[in-house]
Design a protein around this motif. Structure first.
Motif, short mmCIF file in Angstrom:
data_model
loop_
_atom_site.label_atom_id
_atom_site.label_comp_id
_atom_site.label_asym_id
_atom_site.label_seq_id
_atom_site.Cartn_x
_atom_site.Cartn_y
_atom_site.Cartn_z
N THR A 1 2.40 1.97 10.31
CA THR A 1 2.39 0.54 10.54
C THR A 1 2.00 -0.17 9.26
OG1 THR A 1 1.71 0.87 12.85
CG2 THR A 1 1.45 -1.34 11.93
N VAL A 2 2.86 -1.08 8.82
CA VAL A 2 2.61 -1.84 7.60
C VAL A 2 2.48 -3.31 7.98
CG1 VAL A 2 3.40 -2.38 5.28
CG2 VAL A 2 4.01 -0.18 6.34
N SER A 3 1.34 -3.88 7.68
CA SER A 3 1.09 -5.27 8.03
C SER A 3 1.26 -6.16 6.80
CB SER A 3 -0.32 -5.43 8.59
OG SER A 3 -1.27 -4.97 7.65
N SER A 4 1.68 -7.39 7.07
CA SER A 4 1.93 -8.32 5.95
C SER A 4 0.67 -9.06 5.56
CB SER A 4 3.02 -9.31 6.35
OG SER A 4 2.65 -9.99 7.52
N GLY B 1 0.80 -1.21 0.00
CA GLY B 1 0.00 0.00 0.00
C GLY B 1 0.84 1.26 0.00
N SER B 2 0.14 2.39 0.08
CA SER B 2 0.80 3.69 0.02
C SER B 2 0.29 4.61 1.12
CB SER B 2 0.53 4.37 -1.33
OG SER B 2 1.03 3.61 -2.41
N LEU B 3 1.17 5.52 1.51
CA LEU B 3 0.82 6.58 2.44
C LEU B 3 1.59 7.82 2.06
CD1 LEU B 3 0.93 4.93 6.02
CD2 LEU B 3 -1.08 5.87 4.88
N MET C 1 5.02 7.54 0.07
CA MET C 1 5.58 6.20 0.30
C MET C 1 4.73 5.18 -0.43
SD MET C 1 6.51 6.50 4.36
CE MET C 1 4.81 6.50 4.87
N ASN C 2 5.32 4.51 -1.40
CA ASN C 2 4.63 3.49 -2.18
C ASN C 2 5.26 2.12 -1.92
OD1 ASN C 2 3.04 5.51 -3.43
ND2 ASN C 2 4.60 5.82 -5.00
N SER D 1 17.29 1.70 1.08
CA SER D 1 16.16 0.82 1.36
C SER D 1 14.83 1.39 0.86
CB SER D 1 16.06 0.55 2.85
OG SER D 1 15.88 1.75 3.58
N VAL D 2 14.78 2.68 0.59
CA VAL D 2 13.52 3.29 0.15
C VAL D 2 13.60 3.89 -1.25
CG1 VAL D 2 12.99 3.84 2.56
CG2 VAL D 2 13.93 5.62 1.07
N LYS D 3 14.78 3.93 -1.82
CA LYS D 3 14.96 4.56 -3.13
C LYS D 3 14.11 3.83 -4.15
CE LYS D 3 18.60 6.78 -5.79
NZ LYS D 3 20.07 6.97 -5.95
N GLY D 4 13.37 4.62 -4.93
CA GLY D 4 12.49 4.03 -5.93
C GLY D 4 11.08 3.77 -5.42
#
Length: 125
Positions: free
Chosen positions: A122-125, A16-18, A82-83, A62-65
């Protein structure tokens, strides 16, 4: 007095995105670095992205792209799109600011003068 206020955090599923936003008062973005940092429980605060007054950006590998930092001078805000979020992106996210003349690496939190209170992601799997 400088105030940085973050917003936009929340809970999403992986993939997801925020979009986080940082609103600044009592501070202008000229000759400055605006950065986003994050801190997960039990871990050190780490630099995520930063943007300088010329619009040049820097990102953690870790976040590039996946993440994009941008600023709106008229609104005095800095955003972090953030995607493709991953569970490992879960953390408290902080906005920070410093003068370009303060020196130091963009991702060194010790070199930043002003900090917001943080917003939780919070990102859940």
């Amino acid at each position: 007095q400088v105030h940085l206020v973050e917003s936009g955090g929340g809970s999403v599923q992986a993939g997801g995105s925020l979009t986080l936003s940082c609103a600044a008062s009592g501070y202008t973005y000229s000759n400055s670095y605006m950065g986003w940092f994050r801190q997960a429980p039990g871990k050190e605060r780490e630099g995520v992205a930063a943007i300088d007054s010329d619009g040049s950006t820097s990102y953690a590998p870790s976040v590039k792209g996946r993440f994009t930092i941008a600023k709106d001078n008229a609104q005095n805000t800095v955003s972090l799109q953030m995607n493709s979020l991953k569970p490992e992106d879960t953390a408290m996210y902080y906005c920070a600011a410093k003068s370009l003349f303060d020196g130091g690496n963009w991702n060194d939190p010790a070199t930043y003068t002003y900090w917001g209170q943080g917003t939780k992601v919070t990102v859940s799997s």
